[in-house]
Design an enzyme around this catalytic site. Sequence first.
Site, mmCIF file in Angstrom:
data_model
loop_
_atom_site.group_PDB
_atom_site.id
_atom_site.type_symbol
_atom_site.label_atom_id
_atom_site.label_comp_id
_atom_site.label_asym_id
_atom_site.label_seq_id
_atom_site.Cartn_x
_atom_site.Cartn_y
_atom_site.Cartn_z
ATOM 1 N N LYS A 257 22.843 54.990 112.944
ATOM 2 C CA LYS A 257 23.841 55.692 113.749
ATOM 3 C C LYS A 257 23.956 54.988 115.097
ATOM 4 C CE LYS A 257 24.955 60.246 115.715
ATOM 5 N NZ LYS A 257 24.494 61.644 115.860
ATOM 6 N N ARG B 166 23.507 58.675 125.092
ATOM 7 C CA ARG B 166 22.534 58.675 123.987
ATOM 8 C C ARG B 166 22.130 57.267 123.577
ATOM 9 N NH1 ARG B 166 26.123 63.477 121.387
ATOM 10 N NH2 ARG B 166 25.305 65.111 122.728
ATOM 11 N N LYS C 193 26.938 55.264 110.386
ATOM 12 C CA LYS C 193 27.908 55.993 111.206
ATOM 13 C C LYS C 193 28.093 55.262 112.522
ATOM 14 C CE LYS C 193 28.632 60.527 113.383
ATOM 15 N NZ LYS C 193 28.050 61.856 113.657
ATOM 16 N N TYR D 164 36.983 63.581 107.396
ATOM 17 C CA TYR D 164 37.806 64.755 107.668
ATOM 18 C C TYR D 164 39.060 64.755 106.800
ATOM 19 C CZ TYR D 164 34.607 64.878 111.581
ATOM 20 O OH TYR D 164 33.458 64.906 112.319
#
Length: 333
Positions: A202, A224, A255, A321
Amino acid sequence: MVDLLPPIPSPDRPQRLRQSAAVRRLVRETRLDPASFVLPLFVRGGHGVRDEIASMPGVFQLSPDQAVRQAQAAAEAGVGGVLLFGIPDRKDAQGSAASDDAEAVQQATRAIKDEVPEIAVITDVCLCEYTDHGHCGFIGFDGGLDLDASLPQHVAAAVSHARAGADLVAPSSMIDGVVGAIRQGLDAEGFGHVGIFSYAVKYASAFYGPFRDAADSAPAFGDRRTHQMDPANAREAIREAALDIEQGADLLMVKPAVAYLDVVRQIRDAFPGRPIGAYHVSGEYAMLKAAATRGWLDERRAVLETLTSLRRAGADVLITYYALDAARWLAEA
């Protein structure tokens, strides 16, 4: 003037296999199957809640009853799974609501497994949606992140999701050791049958912007980059994935997806026997949606081409999505 002979056609003419839709379908190398799609859902408390997310048209914050309706629609279209993210009514420094059996993710998990048992329920395990500072772990005495200290709360959240009936839990914080801690915690509580779909690779990506709106999880300070991967690194992805497999991950995720197709391929080649997922993230969705809304591209063709690229790169599971739309478009083809 010299007469020229007509060119002699090559005996090998690839165009012969492109002359009709029937033949193109017959020889197609990469195929999309809705059973490999996973639809992310954002769930919050209440009843009858269906609030559209401004930066993600067509995506909603849902109460558990509405999440069940969306899961039913997905299952009817052949979609294989849903991935649940929680939006709590209360937040604190420790993200304590993440492990509350009465929270929206747990409610939605129980309801979906009761009413739509044929669809896989995957639950995101992270604290960023549940902490008042928006970070994935605890804040230390020095004001910085003390990520290791939050491992027990990650475990408690995963166990709570398993107790609610989750098929897979998906730790997304990228904290070192989180997969191993969750595996031990699940096994100790009698949930050895619950799998771990690890966000093994990620990246600290700019493409998560709309997600922060959807999940109300923007950091109150900092970023992050201390625990999510540097977008410039690819070899490091192999190391991250290998560590998660050693700790008990059953599936691996990359991701974002589209900007990291090379990484998807490297993970596939490095771990040929391991199921690989690719997360077509909020920013990637929003770009397609915005361009389609302005008439700049054919949304249906662009989406299916994008998802095909993920499969072609080596992904087995496509988190998007567009899962429900894409499943319906494929049924119409």
